[in-house]
Design an enzyme around this catalytic site. Structure first.
Site, PDB file in Angstrom:
ATOM      1  N   ASP A  40      17.920  -4.034 -23.302  1.00 40.72           N
ATOM      2  CA  ASP A  40      16.526  -3.660 -23.100  1.00 40.72           C
ATOM      3  C   ASP A  40      15.848  -3.270 -24.413  1.00 40.72           C
ATOM      4  O   ASP A  40      14.649  -3.494 -24.591  1.00 40.72           O
ATOM      5  CB  ASP A  40      16.431  -2.507 -22.099  1.00 40.72           C
ATOM      6  CG  ASP A  40      16.672  -2.970 -20.670  1.00 40.72           C
ATOM      7  OD1 ASP A  40      16.457  -4.165 -20.393  1.00 40.72           O
ATOM      8  OD2 ASP A  40      17.073  -2.143 -19.832  1.00 40.72           O
ATOM      9  N   GLY A  41      16.602  -2.678 -25.342  1.00 42.30           N
ATOM     10  CA  GLY A  41      16.024  -2.306 -26.626  1.00 42.30           C
ATOM     11  C   GLY A  41      15.520  -3.515 -27.396  1.00 42.30           C
ATOM     12  O   GLY A  41      14.430  -3.492 -27.976  1.00 42.30           O
ATOM     13  N   ARG A  94       3.241  24.504 -21.993  1.00 42.98           N
ATOM     14  CA  ARG A  94       4.226  24.843 -23.023  1.00 42.98           C
ATOM     15  C   ARG A  94       5.522  24.174 -22.611  1.00 42.98           C
ATOM     16  O   ARG A  94       6.095  24.496 -21.568  1.00 42.98           O
ATOM     17  CB  ARG A  94       4.410  26.353 -23.142  1.00 42.98           C
ATOM     18  CG  ARG A  94       3.166  27.087 -23.629  1.00 42.98           C
ATOM     19  CD  ARG A  94       3.437  28.573 -23.833  1.00 42.98           C
ATOM     20  NE  ARG A  94       4.278  28.803 -25.024  1.00 42.98           N
ATOM     21  CZ  ARG A  94       5.495  29.322 -24.994  1.00 42.98           C
ATOM     22  NH1 ARG A  94       6.053  29.660 -23.829  1.00 42.98           N
ATOM     23  NH2 ARG A  94       6.163  29.526 -26.109  1.00 42.98           N
ATOM     24  N   ASN A 123       7.521   0.720 -22.418  1.00 48.50           N
ATOM     25  CA  ASN A 123       8.098   1.733 -21.532  1.00 48.50           C
ATOM     26  C   ASN A 123       7.299   3.025 -21.502  1.00 48.50           C
ATOM     27  O   ASN A 123       6.792   3.414 -20.456  1.00 48.50           O
ATOM     28  CB  ASN A 123       9.538   2.053 -21.956  1.00 48.50           C
ATOM     29  CG  ASN A 123      10.557   1.152 -21.301  1.00 48.50           C
ATOM     30  OD1 ASN A 123      10.209   0.323 -20.464  1.00 48.50           O
ATOM     31  ND2 ASN A 123      11.818   1.307 -21.674  1.00 48.50           N
ATOM     32  N   GLU A 124       7.249   3.703 -22.647  1.00 51.49           N
ATOM     33  CA  GLU A 124       6.637   5.024 -22.644  1.00 51.49           C
ATOM     34  C   GLU A 124       6.170   5.450 -24.025  1.00 51.49           C
ATOM     35  O   GLU A 124       6.666   4.981 -25.052  1.00 51.49           O
ATOM     36  CB  GLU A 124       7.613   6.079 -22.101  1.00 51.49           C
ATOM     37  CG  GLU A 124       8.764   6.445 -23.005  1.00 51.49           C
ATOM     38  CD  GLU A 124       9.933   5.508 -22.930  1.00 51.49           C
ATOM     39  OE1 GLU A 124      10.367   5.048 -24.013  1.00 51.49           O
ATOM     40  OE2 GLU A 124      10.434   5.239 -21.828  1.00 51.49           O
ATOM     41  N   ALA A 161      13.387   4.416 -17.160  1.00 51.65           N
ATOM     42  CA  ALA A 161      13.986   4.711 -18.462  1.00 51.65           C
ATOM     43  C   ALA A 161      13.962   6.216 -18.728  1.00 51.65           C
ATOM     44  O   ALA A 161      14.442   7.007 -17.920  1.00 51.65           O
ATOM     45  CB  ALA A 161      13.261   3.911 -19.552  1.00 51.65           C
ATOM     46  N   TYR A 162      13.400   6.629 -19.858  1.00 43.43           N
ATOM     47  CA  TYR A 162      13.388   8.042 -20.264  1.00 43.43           C
ATOM     48  C   TYR A 162      12.720   8.916 -19.206  1.00 43.43           C
ATOM     49  O   TYR A 162      13.164  10.028 -18.905  1.00 43.43           O
ATOM     50  CB  TYR A 162      12.659   8.144 -21.599  1.00 43.43           C
ATOM     51  CG  TYR A 162      12.880   9.423 -22.371  1.00 43.43           C
ATOM     52  CD1 TYR A 162      13.872  10.336 -22.018  1.00 43.43           C
ATOM     53  CD2 TYR A 162      12.101   9.703 -23.488  1.00 43.43           C
ATOM     54  CE1 TYR A 162      14.066  11.493 -22.747  1.00 43.43           C
ATOM     55  CE2 TYR A 162      12.286  10.860 -24.226  1.00 43.43           C
ATOM     56  CZ  TYR A 162      13.270  11.756 -23.850  1.00 43.43           C
ATOM     57  OH  TYR A 162      13.454  12.898 -24.574  1.00 43.43           O
TER      58      TYR A 162
END
EC number: 2.7.1.23
Length: 292
Positions: free
Chosen positions: A73-74, A175, A147-148, A189-190
């Protein structure tokens, strides 16, 4: 040879010999089938191919009808951010781990790809995010993400204080260790690791997922993908960053805001005819099997 695809690009950044073997097999097989083939320059160099047409990602995007990305995927993310700017279809052969974006099995890639080249495939458009780090009357720093986009400290982990505006209306302050702004493609993903929801790829939505918020009330938020997100920082620091797909980092300087919006262009991703997103989720995430 059929008329569905005439010129095919071979893309990827091989990290082990088996991936290089797949690149070489693919190149020689496509040539025997009579296709015009463009090989990404680095691959041609590593394979020591002679008398082969080579090109950059941008040149492949301009000249080819289909790009085959070999890797995980990378590799797909890195290539797709460039290829999405052009009218080119993209498919992946998985030589990585999970392979949410690379559908073709390397052990059966030749037959699966043959079916695709005959026109037996499904296609979908995946939107990208555009991130801008900007200050009034100053030049913008811009990148894109499949992705993000992630707000995070640059070097040492620490709490960040920031405000989130959606379509220039104040939404919330927080915060936390950061914020993940994800596309439906990136929702597995992440964002998923941080407790975000899984979105089917066809949804026109963006998720905002807090990273370790210092409150019990912070929850992921899903908004329309046509919205514009602005991040403002209450305590100015010079060690914050925006990262795109964990591959490109944009530093945030004092007095700068971050704008995140949907890109004007899409990734034209194609799949084998029998592709099922839900089956992919079940297989990749180890979901339970059917009971009856």
């Amino acid at each position: 040879m059929n008329n569905h695809f005439k010129c095919i690009g071979i893309v990827g950044h091989p990290r082990h010999p088996t991936a290089l073997t797949t690149h070489e097999m693919l190149y020689r097989w496509l040539c025997t089938k009579g296709y015009e083939v463009i090989v990404e320059q680095q691959i041609a160099h590593e394979l020591q191919l002679k008398n082969v047409k080579t090109g950059t990602l941008a040149e492949i995007g301009q000249l080819a009808d289909l790009a085959v990305v070999v890797g995980g995927d990378g590799n797909m993310l890195g290539a797709a951010r460039t290829l999405a700017r052009y009218d080119i279809k993209v498919i992946g052969i998985n030589r990585g781990n999970l392979g949410f974006l690379t559908d073709l099995d390397p052990d059966n890639a030749q037959q699966q790809l043959a079916d695709v080249l005959e026109g037996h495939y499904t296609s979908e458009k995946r939107f990208l995010l555009e991130a801008q780090v900007c200050q009034q009357d100053c030049q913008k720093r811009i990148s894109t993400a499949i992705n993000e986009v992630v707000l995070h400290p640059g070097k040492v982990a620490h709490m960040i204080e920031f405000e989130v505006y959606i379509d220039e209306i104040f939404a919330f302050s927080q915060r936390s260790d950061g914020l993940i702004i994800s596309t439906p493609t990136g929702s597995t993903a992440y964002s998923l690791s941080a407790g975000g929801p899984i979105l089917t790829p066809s949804l026109d939505a963006i998720t905002l997922v807090p990273m370790f918020p210092h409150t019990l009330s912070a929850r992921p938020l899903v908004i329309n993908s046509s919205s514009t997100i602005r991040l403002r920082f209450s305590h100015r620091r010079n060690d914050l960053e925006i990262s795109c797909d964990s591959q490109i980092a944009l530093p945030i300087q004092e007095g700068e805001d971050v704008l995140i919006r949907r890109c004007d262009y899409h990734l034209n991703l194609i799949h084998p005819k029998d592709y099922s997103y839900l089956n992919t989720l079940s297989t990749k995430l180890g979901w339970s099997k059917k009971l009856f």
